[in-house]
Design a protein around this motif. Sequence first.
Motif, PDB file in Angstrom:
ATOM      1  N   SER A   1       0.809  -1.213   0.000  1.00 44.27           N
ATOM      2  CA  SER A   1       0.000   0.000   0.000  1.00 44.27           C
ATOM      3  C   SER A   1       0.841   1.260   0.000  1.00 44.27           C
ATOM      4  N   SER A   2       1.931   1.271   0.780  1.00 40.02           N
ATOM      5  CA  SER A   2       2.737   2.479   0.856  1.00 40.02           C
ATOM      6  C   SER A   2       4.170   2.122   1.218  1.00 40.02           C
ATOM      7  N   PHE A   3       5.083   3.002   0.811  1.00 39.73           N
ATOM      8  CA  PHE A   3       6.502   2.828   1.121  1.00 39.73           C
ATOM      9  C   PHE A   3       7.008   4.073   1.838  1.00 39.73           C
ATOM     10  N   SER A   4       7.870   3.858   2.765  1.00 41.42           N
ATOM     11  CA  SER A   4       8.540   4.997   3.368  1.00 41.42           C
ATOM     12  C   SER A   4       9.674   5.435   2.460  1.00 41.42           C
ATOM     13  N   LYS A   5      10.219   6.606   2.724  1.00 44.54           N
ATOM     14  CA  LYS A   5      11.297   7.133   1.886  1.00 44.54           C
ATOM     15  C   LYS A   5      12.505   6.207   1.912  1.00 44.54           C
ATOM     16  N   ASN A   6      12.851   5.700   3.077  1.00 44.69           N
ATOM     17  CA  ASN A   6      14.005   4.810   3.196  1.00 44.69           C
ATOM     18  C   ASN A   6      13.791   3.494   2.455  1.00 44.69           C
ATOM     19  N   GLN A   7      12.550   2.999   2.491  1.00 45.10           N
ATOM     20  CA  GLN A   7      12.241   1.755   1.792  1.00 45.10           C
ATOM     21  C   GLN A   7      12.394   1.935   0.294  1.00 45.10           C
ATOM     22  N   LYS A   8      12.000   3.097  -0.227  1.00 43.94           N
ATOM     23  CA  LYS A   8      12.113   3.365  -1.660  1.00 43.94           C
ATOM     24  C   LYS A   8      13.586   3.405  -2.078  1.00 43.94           C
ATOM     25  N   ILE A   9      14.391   4.036  -1.257  1.00 41.52           N
ATOM     26  CA  ILE A   9      15.818   4.108  -1.570  1.00 41.52           C
ATOM     27  C   ILE A   9      16.442   2.718  -1.570  1.00 41.52           C
ATOM     28  N   THR A  10      16.084   1.899  -0.573  1.00 41.39           N
ATOM     29  CA  THR A  10      16.607   0.536  -0.489  1.00 41.39           C
ATOM     30  C   THR A  10      16.192  -0.288  -1.695  1.00 41.39           C
ATOM     31  N   HIS A  11      14.919  -0.135  -2.109  1.00 44.40           N
ATOM     32  CA  HIS A  11      14.433  -0.871  -3.269  1.00 44.40           C
ATOM     33  C   HIS A  11      15.162  -0.444  -4.535  1.00 44.40           C
ATOM     34  N   LYS A  12      15.450   0.848  -4.657  1.00 43.51           N
ATOM     35  CA  LYS A  12      16.156   1.351  -5.827  1.00 43.51           C
ATOM     36  C   LYS A  12      17.580   0.818  -5.875  1.00 43.51           C
ATOM     37  N   GLU A  13      18.243   0.805  -4.714  1.00 46.23           N
ATOM     38  CA  GLU A  13      19.602   0.269  -4.668  1.00 46.23           C
ATOM     39  C   GLU A  13      19.615  -1.210  -5.033  1.00 46.23           C
ATOM     40  N   HIS A  14      18.657  -1.982  -4.540  1.00 42.27           N
ATOM     41  CA  HIS A  14      18.545  -3.411  -4.870  1.00 42.27           C
ATOM     42  C   HIS A  14      18.307  -3.598  -6.361  1.00 42.27           C
ATOM     43  N   TYR A  15      17.468  -2.715  -6.925  1.00 43.20           N
ATOM     44  CA  TYR A  15      17.157  -2.764  -8.360  1.00 43.20           C
ATOM     45  C   TYR A  15      18.421  -2.524  -9.181  1.00 43.20           C
ATOM     46  N   ASN A  16      19.182  -1.471  -8.837  1.00 44.33           N
ATOM     47  CA  ASN A  16      20.392  -1.132  -9.579  1.00 44.33           C
ATOM     48  C   ASN A  16      21.451  -2.221  -9.436  1.00 44.33           C
ATOM     49  N   SER A  17      21.560  -2.818  -8.244  1.00 46.97           N
ATOM     50  CA  SER A  17      22.522  -3.889  -8.024  1.00 46.97           C
ATOM     51  C   SER A  17      22.188  -5.111  -8.865  1.00 46.97           C
ATOM     52  N   ARG A  18      20.915  -5.468  -8.900  1.00 45.92           N
ATOM     53  CA  ARG A  18      20.478  -6.618  -9.696  1.00 45.92           C
ATOM     54  C   ARG A  18      20.682  -6.353 -11.178  1.00 45.92           C
ATOM     55  N   LEU A  19      20.399  -5.107 -11.598  1.00 46.97           N
ATOM     56  CA  LEU A  19      20.581  -4.725 -12.996  1.00 46.97           C
ATOM     57  C   LEU A  19      22.039  -4.840 -13.406  1.00 46.97           C
ATOM     58  N   SER A  20      22.941  -4.353 -12.551  1.00 39.80           N
ATOM     59  CA  SER A  20      24.367  -4.395 -12.840  1.00 39.80           C
ATOM     60  C   SER A  20      24.882  -5.831 -12.912  1.00 39.80           C
ATOM     61  N   LEU A  21      24.422  -6.697 -12.008  1.00 46.35           N
ATOM     62  CA  LEU A  21      24.848  -8.091 -12.002  1.00 46.35           C
ATOM     63  C   LEU A  21      24.395  -8.813 -13.267  1.00 46.35           C
ATOM     64  N   LEU A  22      23.139  -8.624 -13.658  1.00 47.68           N
ATOM     65  CA  LEU A  22      22.618  -9.266 -14.859  1.00 47.68           C
ATOM     66  C   LEU A  22      23.344  -8.764 -16.101  1.00 47.68           C
ATOM     67  N   GLU A  23      23.644  -7.480 -16.130  1.00 47.19           N
ATOM     68  CA  GLU A  23      24.359  -6.915 -17.269  1.00 47.19           C
ATOM     69  C   GLU A  23      25.758  -7.514 -17.391  1.00 47.19           C
ATOM     70  N   SER A  24      26.442  -7.666 -16.249  1.00 50.31           N
ATOM     71  CA  SER A  24      27.788  -8.229 -16.258  1.00 50.31           C
ATOM     72  C   SER A  24      27.783  -9.682 -16.730  1.00 50.31           C
TER      73      SER A  24
END
Length: 310
Positions: A187-210
């Motif tokens: 239903s809702s995300f806190s600001k910190n949760q959004k940042i954590t999700h974005k970092e996880h997204y970028n990390s997964r993206l970088s790993l798959l790209e490599s």
Amino acid sequence: MYWNISENFFINISFSLLLISLITNWSNLAFPEIKYLNKIGIICTISTNFCLFFILLSRWISHEYFPLSNLYESLLFLTWSLTLTNIILEYKNISKIISSINTPICLFIIAFASFALPTDMQKASPLVPALRSNWLMMHVTIMMISYATLIIGSLLSILFLILAKNNQIELQGSSIQQLSMNKLKVSSFSKNQKITHKEHYNSRLSLLESIDNLSYRIIGLGFPLLTIGIISGAVWANEAWGSYWSWDPKETWALITWLIFASYLHSRFTKSWKGKKPAILGSVGFFVVWICYLGVNFLGKGLHSYGWLP
């Protein structure tokens, strides 16, 4: 007698080193903060490569021909090629994940060669007339090295599919442009949760790209070697049997392997396929390589049946 004792000793050492390498590499994935684990794995891989090199060299010296006359020697040479490729890629600091997927394959090959094959098949035997040629070293060596590189590249494609499960991925050339994660019904995300999700997204993206880029490059290296190996084999066949191509099982599956990886590289180069489709094709190549290299020999038919399985 001395050669047999030393060979058994170095085979046992190689198996033990690969087992240690497997444990340390997988532990390194679970605990990346422990940096010395990766160094231990690399040292074990290098040591295994030297042990296998000594075994092959001792057979070459004692029997006076290049040690690729039977299945046992071929399996040892394939393991040596896999560990050598692993060392080169780790030395270039391209990826630390390769050891984790390559070591189990090497361990399985050593175990199969040492424990599954009958003792008689592990002994060197005089070369049949068709193998008494300088083409033995060139053709078989290039084919085995191409198998090793294609196996590693295909394993990376399989890993890519596993990590990209339930995600939509688009590829442009050899890089990832878009990764659509499954929507989370929250239903809702806190600001910190959004940042954590974005970092996880970028990390997964970088790993798959490599992983995707590395798979593409390694298969791109193995494919020319496979091509050269097939051509040299055709020239040798004409010299030995009077025909460049006989459509026996080994030749047929070598052609199928070539077509699979040619299709993979064509789809990546022309960008005609995106997302998981090229990775699926690369993954299929893993099984095709093993059928071509090992599976065909269980048939015991064709011009390539000597020196393998009775």
